[in-house]
Design an enzyme around this catalytic site. Structure first.
Site, PDB file in Angstrom:
ATOM      1  CE  LYS A 146      -4.478  -1.398   1.751  1.00 49.70           C
ATOM      2  NZ  LYS A 146      -5.496  -1.221   2.778  1.00 49.70           N
ATOM      3  CE  LYS A 206      -5.432  -8.815  -2.583  1.00 56.55           C
ATOM      4  NZ  LYS A 206      -5.211  -8.334  -1.222  1.00 56.55           N
ATOM      5  CE  LYS A 243     -12.789  -3.638   0.092  1.00 55.74           C
ATOM      6  NZ  LYS A 243     -12.501  -3.579   1.514  1.00 55.74           N
TER       7      LYS A 243
END
Ligand code: TYM
Length: 343
Positions: A114, A206, A209
């Site tokens: 992130k 993956k 979102k």
């Protein structure tokens, strides 16, 4: 010591819910209600570790709670609430910030992903995120946590925090007459065929979102046409479906679609292949689309109905928060005493 079996899990209201959230988490929450005391949280305090528009945060908080209920969670049997209503999460999160080590946090792959190259500029909350997650779980002395595979490392860290707390405070626990294993070493429950649902455009990535391409995700609120279109256009290789699971090796897109079919129909990938061995994508993709629409369609309709009834949703979340707070405060009273806080 034997701990009362208790399930806890949470989902961030930080983006629209997708098939990975449904198959890796929400769908698997439902049957646990029959065997365990369950607490399912909408972790809004985790969501603000990255910027959330306040109105979006509110809307998504209701949406996640509505998804829980629409997918089959019963708010009378399970405790359903949003994290920020039970402030004890933050209180224990702070204590765990003082138990966990900076080096542990710095090793978290989710943080590294992130933060990317931007580690100096992300919020402090994003760095400390896993100790709040440990607090969510251990506040209720939860023993089992159903999640997708991407949360495994966070759950290992939760065990490390529990272990270090039990060790650091061992003398105090003894003096106060508490068991030396005050917090349980929580078990991750990562099971079923879809613990890692992959992108529909790239079977090695993956479903997430944060993916920028809409075609790579199936959202829980997608309508039937969109679901069919996305699944028909999903990337695949040209070969037909194999006879056995071994034949999916090295075919990540095919393996992903078979896993999705299996999870949506409560079958194993082997059973799906027994039915579709030798079939081409022209047969399998429409069958998968029909299945996905038949499962997700009614859930999305119920979600829409529920989010339209704010008064009812507020009542459910308030009731869940009251029940959660009662459990949380009983443990927090002990924890404050163990740590040595004066009250
Ligand atoms: P979050 O909000 O990213 O995801 C919610 C749940 O969905 C699962 N998941 C997936 N499963 C399979 N395939 C995928 N592609 C996929 N993408 C997401 C996640 O594994 C998760 O189970 N840190 C957590 C939220 C959290 C939490 C907790 C979870 C906070 N406190 C305490 C359990 C217990 C998170 O970010 O999940």
């Amino acid at each position: 010591m034997a701990f009362t079996p208790r399930v806890f899990s949470g989902i961030q209201p930080s983006g629209d819910l997708h098939l990975g959230n449904y198959l890796g988490a929400i769908r698997r929450f439902v049957p646990l209600q029959n065997t365990h005391e369950c607490i399912y949280c909408v972790v809004d305090m985790h969501a603000i570790t990255v910027w959330q528009e306040p109105e979006d945060l509110r809307r998504r908080t209701y949406e996640v709670a509505a998804a829980y209920i629409a997918a089959g969670l019963d708010p009378k049997r399970s405790i359903i609430f949003n994290q920020s209503q039970v402030i004890q999460h933050a209180e224990l999160g702070w204590i765990f910030n003082c138990v966990a080590r900076v080096g542990w946090m710095a090793r978290m792959t989710q943080f590294k992903d992130k933060a990317g190259k931007n580690t100096e500029n992300v919020s402090l909350g994003l760095f400390a995120y896993p100790s709040l997650m440990a607090a969510d779980i251990l506040l209720y002395k939860s023993t089992h946590v159903p999640v997708g595979e991407d949360q495994k490392q966070h759950l290992e860290l939760t065990r490390d925090i529990a272990q270090k707390f039990n060790h650091d405070y061992r003398k105090r626990l003894k003096v106060l007459g508490f068991d030396e294993e005050y917090f349980p070493l929580t078990e991750p429950v990562i099971a079923g065929p879809a613990t890692r649902v992959m992108s529909l455009r790239d079977g090695t990535k993956k479903m997430s979102k944060s993916d920028t391409s809409d075609m790579s995700l199936l959202y829980m609120m997608d309508d039937a046409d969109t679901i069919s279109k996305k699944l028909r256009k999903a990337t695949t290789d040209p070969a037909p479906l194999p006879e056995a699971v071994k034949g999916l090796e090295g075919r990540p897109e095919a393996a992903n679609l078979v896993a999705i079919y299996a999870a949506l129909s409560d079958k194993s990938p082997a059973e799906v292949l027994a039915q579709y061995a030798g079939a081409g994508w022209g047969i399998f993709k429409p069958a998968l689309a029909d299945l996905a629409v038949s499962v997700l369609g009614p859930i999305a309709a119920e979600m829409r109905r529920l989010v339209g009834d704010r008064a009812e949703m507020d009542r459910i979340l308030r009731d869940g928060a009251d029940r959660a707070r009662t459990l949380a405060e009983a443990n927090m009273k002990e924890i404050r005493q163990i740590v040595g806080f004066v009250r």
